[in-house]
Each structure stands twice: as C-alpha cells, then as structure tokens.
Design an enzyme around this catalytic site. Structure first.
Site, PDB file in Angstrom:
ATOM      1  N   LYS A 281      87.057  91.414 -37.111  1.00  0.00           N
ATOM      2  CA  LYS A 281      88.310  91.415 -36.354  1.00  0.00           C
ATOM      3  C   LYS A 281      89.169  90.207 -36.717  1.00  0.00           C
ATOM      4  O   LYS A 281      90.390  90.320 -36.906  1.00  0.00           O
ATOM      5  CB  LYS A 281      88.011  91.384 -34.855  1.00  0.00           C
ATOM      6  CG  LYS A 281      89.269  91.392 -33.986  1.00  0.00           C
ATOM      7  CD  LYS A 281      89.024  90.934 -32.579  1.00  0.00           C
ATOM      8  CE  LYS A 281      88.989  89.426 -32.493  1.00  0.00           C
ATOM      9  NZ  LYS A 281      89.289  88.895 -31.149  1.00  0.00           N
ATOM     10  N   ASN A 282      88.530  89.038 -36.847  1.00  0.00           N
ATOM     11  CA  ASN A 282      89.274  87.813 -37.115  1.00  0.00           C
ATOM     12  C   ASN A 282      89.861  87.761 -38.521  1.00  0.00           C
ATOM     13  O   ASN A 282      90.672  86.884 -38.816  1.00  0.00           O
ATOM     14  CB  ASN A 282      88.381  86.599 -36.883  1.00  0.00           C
ATOM     15  CG  ASN A 282      88.058  86.399 -35.409  1.00  0.00           C
ATOM     16  OD1 ASN A 282      88.708  86.962 -34.538  1.00  0.00           O
ATOM     17  ND2 ASN A 282      87.025  85.632 -35.122  1.00  0.00           N
TER      18      ASN A 282
ATOM     19  N   ARG B  57      96.235  86.583 -28.222  1.00  0.00           N
ATOM     20  CA  ARG B  57      96.740  85.330 -28.770  1.00  0.00           C
ATOM     21  C   ARG B  57      97.156  85.453 -30.229  1.00  0.00           C
ATOM     22  O   ARG B  57      98.163  84.874 -30.640  1.00  0.00           O
ATOM     23  CB  ARG B  57      95.673  84.241 -28.624  1.00  0.00           C
ATOM     24  CG  ARG B  57      96.115  82.887 -29.152  1.00  0.00           C
ATOM     25  CD  ARG B  57      95.087  81.813 -28.899  1.00  0.00           C
ATOM     26  NE  ARG B  57      95.517  80.559 -29.486  1.00  0.00           N
ATOM     27  CZ  ARG B  57      96.399  79.739 -28.930  1.00  0.00           C
ATOM     28  NH1 ARG B  57      96.958  80.060 -27.783  1.00  0.00           N
ATOM     29  NH2 ARG B  57      96.738  78.609 -29.530  1.00  0.00           N
TER      30      ARG B  57
ATOM     31  N   CYS C  30      92.204  85.349 -24.138  1.00  0.00           N
ATOM     32  CA  CYS C  30      91.073  84.922 -23.301  1.00  0.00           C
ATOM     33  C   CYS C  30      91.327  83.538 -22.712  1.00  0.00           C
ATOM     34  O   CYS C  30      91.846  82.648 -23.381  1.00  0.00           O
ATOM     35  CB  CYS C  30      89.794  84.873 -24.129  1.00  0.00           C
ATOM     36  SG  CYS C  30      89.132  86.493 -24.552  1.00  0.00           S
TER      37      CYS C  30
ATOM     38  N   ARG D  57      94.294  75.850 -25.763  1.00  0.00           N
ATOM     39  CA  ARG D  57      94.669  76.288 -27.102  1.00  0.00           C
ATOM     40  C   ARG D  57      96.189  76.263 -27.333  1.00  0.00           C
ATOM     41  O   ARG D  57      96.817  77.278 -27.556  1.00  0.00           O
ATOM     42  CB  ARG D  57      94.117  77.680 -27.380  1.00  0.00           C
ATOM     43  CG  ARG D  57      92.609  77.736 -27.312  1.00  0.00           C
ATOM     44  CD  ARG D  57      92.055  78.996 -27.902  1.00  0.00           C
ATOM     45  NE  ARG D  57      92.302  80.164 -27.086  1.00  0.00           N
ATOM     46  CZ  ARG D  57      91.982  81.397 -27.436  1.00  0.00           C
ATOM     47  NH1 ARG D  57      91.404  81.619 -28.593  1.00  0.00           N
ATOM     48  NH2 ARG D  57      92.225  82.419 -26.647  1.00  0.00           N
ATOM     49  N   PRO D  58      96.814  75.099 -27.262  1.00  0.00           N
ATOM     50  CA  PRO D  58      98.261  75.011 -27.439  1.00  0.00           C
ATOM     51  C   PRO D  58      98.676  75.358 -28.859  1.00  0.00           C
ATOM     52  O   PRO D  58      97.858  75.356 -29.785  1.00  0.00           O
ATOM     53  CB  PRO D  58      98.569  73.541 -27.120  1.00  0.00           C
ATOM     54  CG  PRO D  58      97.299  72.825 -27.437  1.00  0.00           C
ATOM     55  CD  PRO D  58      96.199  73.776 -27.071  1.00  0.00           C
ATOM     56  N   VAL D  59      99.978  75.672 -29.022  1.00  0.00           N
ATOM     57  CA  VAL D  59     100.489  76.056 -30.343  1.00  0.00           C
ATOM     58  C   VAL D  59     101.199  74.880 -31.019  1.00  0.00           C
ATOM     59  O   VAL D  59     101.978  75.087 -31.956  1.00  0.00           O
ATOM     60  CB  VAL D  59     101.442  77.265 -30.231  1.00  0.00           C
ATOM     61  CG1 VAL D  59     100.686  78.484 -29.743  1.00  0.00           C
ATOM     62  CG2 VAL D  59     102.628  76.957 -29.314  1.00  0.00           C
ATOM     63  N   ASP D  60     100.926  73.655 -30.594  1.00  0.00           N
ATOM     64  CA  ASP D  60     101.592  72.485 -31.162  1.00  0.00           C
ATOM     65  C   ASP D  60     101.422  72.425 -32.683  1.00  0.00           C
ATOM     66  O   ASP D  60     102.364  72.119 -33.417  1.00  0.00           O
ATOM     67  CB  ASP D  60     101.026  71.197 -30.548  1.00  0.00           C
ATOM     68  CG  ASP D  60     101.187  71.142 -29.045  1.00  0.00           C
ATOM     69  OD1 ASP D  60     101.391  72.204 -28.437  1.00  0.00           O
ATOM     70  OD2 ASP D  60     101.094  70.051 -28.476  1.00  0.00           O
TER      71      ASP D  60
ATOM     72  N   SER E 246      92.586  74.028 -37.334  1.00  0.00           N
ATOM     73  CA  SER E 246      92.848  75.213 -36.522  1.00  0.00           C
ATOM     74  C   SER E 246      92.933  76.464 -37.392  1.00  0.00           C
ATOM     75  O   SER E 246      93.704  76.513 -38.359  1.00  0.00           O
ATOM     76  CB  SER E 246      94.172  75.030 -35.764  1.00  0.00           C
ATOM     77  OG  SER E 246      94.673  76.259 -35.300  1.00  0.00           O
ATOM     78  N   VAL E 247      92.174  77.489 -37.025  1.00  0.00           N
ATOM     79  CA  VAL E 247      92.200  78.747 -37.780  1.00  0.00           C
ATOM     80  C   VAL E 247      93.559  79.424 -37.647  1.00  0.00           C
ATOM     81  O   VAL E 247      94.176  79.831 -38.630  1.00  0.00           O
ATOM     82  CB  VAL E 247      91.077  79.683 -37.297  1.00  0.00           C
ATOM     83  CG1 VAL E 247      91.230  81.079 -37.909  1.00  0.00           C
ATOM     84  CG2 VAL E 247      89.715  79.110 -37.656  1.00  0.00           C
TER      85      VAL E 247
ATOM     86  N   ASP F  38      82.136  81.046 -31.529  1.00  0.00           N
ATOM     87  CA  ASP F  38      82.081  82.453 -31.149  1.00  0.00           C
ATOM     88  C   ASP F  38      80.660  82.998 -31.042  1.00  0.00           C
ATOM     89  O   ASP F  38      80.465  84.149 -30.640  1.00  0.00           O
ATOM     90  CB  ASP F  38      82.881  83.304 -32.144  1.00  0.00           C
ATOM     91  CG  ASP F  38      84.377  83.247 -31.885  1.00  0.00           C
ATOM     92  OD1 ASP F  38      84.780  82.658 -30.861  1.00  0.00           O
ATOM     93  OD2 ASP F  38      85.151  83.788 -32.700  1.00  0.00           O
TER      94      ASP F  38
ATOM     95  N   ILE G 128      84.698  72.868 -29.287  1.00  0.00           N
ATOM     96  CA  ILE G 128      85.951  73.519 -29.702  1.00  0.00           C
ATOM     97  C   ILE G 128      86.845  73.828 -28.504  1.00  0.00           C
ATOM     98  O   ILE G 128      88.023  73.464 -28.480  1.00  0.00           O
ATOM     99  CB  ILE G 128      85.659  74.806 -30.492  1.00  0.00           C
ATOM    100  CG1 ILE G 128      84.691  74.516 -31.649  1.00  0.00           C
ATOM    101  CG2 ILE G 128      86.962  75.416 -31.010  1.00  0.00           C
ATOM    102  CD1 ILE G 128      85.213  73.530 -32.667  1.00  0.00           C
TER     103      ILE G 128
ATOM    104  N   ARG H  93      87.326  94.631 -27.205  1.00  0.00           N
ATOM    105  CA  ARG H  93      88.273  93.859 -28.001  1.00  0.00           C
ATOM    106  C   ARG H  93      87.659  93.397 -29.319  1.00  0.00           C
ATOM    107  O   ARG H  93      88.390  93.198 -30.296  1.00  0.00           O
ATOM    108  CB  ARG H  93      88.752  92.628 -27.225  1.00  0.00           C
ATOM    109  CG  ARG H  93      89.666  92.923 -26.047  1.00  0.00           C
ATOM    110  CD  ARG H  93      90.182  91.625 -25.448  1.00  0.00           C
ATOM    111  NE  ARG H  93      90.739  90.783 -26.496  1.00  0.00           N
ATOM    112  CZ  ARG H  93      90.624  89.468 -26.541  1.00  0.00           C
ATOM    113  NH1 ARG H  93      89.941  88.825 -25.611  1.00  0.00           N
ATOM    114  NH2 ARG H  93      91.172  88.774 -27.523  1.00  0.00           N
TER     115      ARG H  93
END
Length: 426
Positions: free
Chosen positions: A22-23, A99, A123, A128-131, A171-172, A314, A336, A406
């Site tokens: 999925k990822n 996300r 989730c 998990r900010p988008v900075d 960050s992935v 995960d 994480i 999911r």
C-alpha cells in the site's frame, strides 16, 4: 459495521501470497499526475486507501481503467492517464480521510504551477505535521500560504527551481512529495537526509522509467536533474514488507509453519533478524520467506523502533502482541510517533501484562491469553489484535475493522487458508 470473529488455538500452516505494498501503491498512483501518458501499475492491492485515493485522482481529471483480473496473479492492474489536470484543488472531504492524499501537492505544483490542498487527516497516531513538506517546496521556489485549512502553493514564473533540501528527519511522505515536485523543476535538486524505504526506491524507479533523472535511491541523498516532461511507464508495485512481517509474527505466535510467497527478505531484514532471536526458524530466498517455530516458548527481546533499515514502526504493534506470549520481559521503545501505543489497552483485554512510560512499553510475557471483545484503534494496531486472538483461548471479536481494510488485503481469507478459525461478521 463489519467485525472479525475468530477462535484461537490453531497453528498456521500453509502458504500466503504477499500483496503489493500500500505504501508504494499510493505515491505511484499520485505520480500519474506528472504525465499525460498512460501509467500502468501492476500488483495494486485492493484496499480502502487505494479506493479513496482513486476518488481524489478522479477529482483532478485522472482517467482510471482497471484491467480484467488475471487469476494467475494477485493484485490488480490499473491504467492511469491524465491528459490534463482539470482541478488543482484537493478538497477537505477527500484529503481528510487519508494522510497520503496530501502528497498530490508536489505533482500539481510541478505540472500546473499551483495547488490548493487541504491539510491532511488519517490515523490519530501522532501529530505528523507537514512542515517538512512545505519547507522543501519553499526551497524549490514555491510561495506557500495557509487559507482556511488549505495549503495554497504557487510556483514562481518559469516553474519550480532545483535547490538543496535537507530534512531534519528522514520523512517518507516529505521525500515522496519533494521527489515528485523536483523531477519537473529546472536544474538540480539534492534531497539530503531522505527516507530510504523500499517504497521510496519503487517511486524513484517509476519516475526514472517515466523519463526522470534520479540518482541515489535507497540512500540518504537523492539527486534529481529536472526534465521538461515525463512520459508513461509500466511498473510493478513491490510486495508489502509490513504484510510479510505481520504474517511472519502470526505464524510464530501460533507455533506454525508458513511460507510467505513473494516476500522480499531484504525489505524487512531487521524484523527477520529480531524474530530469529525470539526463537523462530526463518529461511529466506529471493522472493520467498519460510517462518516456523518449534515447541519452545517465544524468547522476549527488546527493540528500538527506527527508520529503514531499522525495525519499522508499522510492525511495532504486531511485535508487541507477539511479546505478550514471550518467556520473559521485553521493552519496546517507539521513536517515530508519539501516540502509537493506543493498542496497549486493547491487548490488555486479552490478559496481557503491559506497562507504558512515555515512549517505552514494558511487556511481561504471560502463559496464556483469553479471547475478548476488542476494538481496533488504527490500521496497524488492528492487526495486532488479530495476532493476539489467534493465540488466545476461546473466542475473540474485533470491532471497527475498517482500519484493517485500509491496509491488509483479504486478511481473513489468507489466514483461513492456513488453518485459522477466522471469519468476517457482517
């Protein structure tokens, strides 16, 4: 709402085909926004998150065609084509459900010069900010504003410009996004402290097949030479290392002997090494992993969660479930996400002995678990309850399994084929 019902006590024996990751599927689907040609993706898992992202891509003008299923293959083959982007706005009602939807900001900005994307949801396992995403896009020349819960991004006249981007943390999501933005930028982009996960490598392979110039995939430094346009490609999605690790732990938990067909051991080597230390016997071939446990008890082992190639976050919940039946005490340190122990309370309903202190969970192994009514709290936590239930005495019912849907394709079907007494309850 569907539930999972199972009766524990059956060792798992048999073969489990590992689905596409999925990822990996999600960013590869988003890459279809970068070209007007056909992007063919094979081994796409049939998951709720994949279906959700398809809705968002349709909103942007992507044409999607699912090929007839080939009985000899798992997953779907889907053709994506985007002759033109019809809408550069990714609305709240579509982005808030998942996300990864936020990642469309990179291709939209690169191809159209503008994007209006809702801040993400998903989730509740951490802030998990988008900075990192926005800092990287700004480095490429984008002008960023926040307007009523939306990120509004505009490229300078002439398009994005290559730059040096350094992430404070690998960050992935940010690596996916900046990589897709950089392939159409003018000049050279260097991404330092990039994520190295196999899913990043799969995206880089896809973009390269589309005509991008990328070096360093699988390392902490990615170098991208921008090109004017990209063309179509035909790409195989890598097998899901998280699914493989999950089924490996289920086999060990039940004292079984299972073959993970299609699994790539190099993608979850840290997990394999750890599971061997717990007493499991694991044999690896290029596209196959066999996992079995003898009559001896599971040996408790401490673990620190890390970024690839370390033990993945995960698989943390699944490993905690395994340690509930271990001989001794284990310590699990989550590094994480700050809120990824929500499954602890549910595991304790089985009779597990777990204590948490900040980001460290201490698990005292118990002789037996008892079936219980439990509730899934997030995607990976939900499958940890399945693992516990497989080894518990009596019946277990898992509620809110939409989380499972999911990220795990045909989970109960795969387990039932190996002897598990498991069923979906409508």
């Amino acid at each position: 709402m569907d539930r999972i019902g199972l009766v524990g006590g059956n060792p798992l024996h048999g073969e489990i085909p590992i689905s596409g990751a999925k990822n990996a599927a999600l960013p590869l689907m988003i890459a279809a926004l970068l070209t007007g040609d056909d992007l063919v993706l094979r081994n796409v898992p049939d998951l709720a998150d994949v279906r959700q992202l398809r809705k968002l891509l349709l909103n942007h003008g992507v044409r999607i065609e699912v090929a007839p299923h080939d009985p000899g293959h798992i997953g779907e083959t889907i053709v994506f084509s985007t002759p033109s982007i019809t809408d550069t706005c990714a609305p709240y009602e579509l982005v808030s459900a998942m996300r990864a939807s936020f990642w469309v900001i990179g291709p939209l900005l690169a191809r159209e010069g503008e994007a209006r994307v809702s801040l993400p949801g998903g989730c509740a396992i951490g802030s998990r900010p988008v900075d990192f995403f926005l800092t990287g896009l700004k480095a490429l020349g984008a002008h960023i504003e926040i307007d009523e819960g939306y990120v509004v991004a505009r490229a300078p006249r002439g398009g994005l410009q290559g730059a040096d981007v350094t992430f404070p943390f690998p960050s992935v999501g940010a690596t996916h996004t900046i990589l897709m933005a950089a392939v159409l930028a003018r000049g050279t982009t260097t991404i330092s402290n990039a994520a190295m996960e196999p899913e990043i490598v799969n995206l880089a392979q896809c973009l390269t097949a589309m005509g991008a110039k990328i070096s360093g995939a699988g390392t902490r430094t990615l170098v991208v030479e921008g090109v004017d346009t990209l063309h179509g490609a035909d790409i195989q999605i890598v097998p899901d290392r998280i699914e493989a690790g999950t089924f490996a732990m289920a086999g060990i938990m039940t004292g079984g002997d299972i073959v993970l067909r299609g699994a790539r051991p190099e993608h979850f080597q840290a997990a394999i090494d750890l599971l061997r230390r717990t007493g499991a016997e694991i044999d690896c071939e290029p596209d196959l992993v066999r996992v079995r446990r003898s009559a001896g008890r599971i040996i408790a082992q401490d673990i620190d969660i890390g970024t690839f190639p370390e033990f993945p976050t995960d698989l943390q919940a699944q490993y905690m479930a395994l340690m509930c039946r271990a001989d001794g005490t284990s310590h699990i340190r989550e590094t994480i996400f700050e809120n990824r122990f929500m499954h602890v309370a549910e595991l304790m309903r089985f009779g597990a002995d777990i204590h948490t202190d900040g980001q460290v969970a201490t698990v005292h192994g118990v002789r037996e678990l008892k079936g219980a009514q439990v509730m899934a709290t997030d995607l990976r936590a939900s499958v940890s309850l399945v693992i516990a239930g497989l080894a518990a005495e009596g019946e277990t019912t898992i509620n809110r399994i939409y989380h499972l849907d999911r990220g795990f394709e045909r989970l109960e079907e795969k387990l039932a084929a190996c002897g598990a007494d498991i069923r979906r309850l409508k």
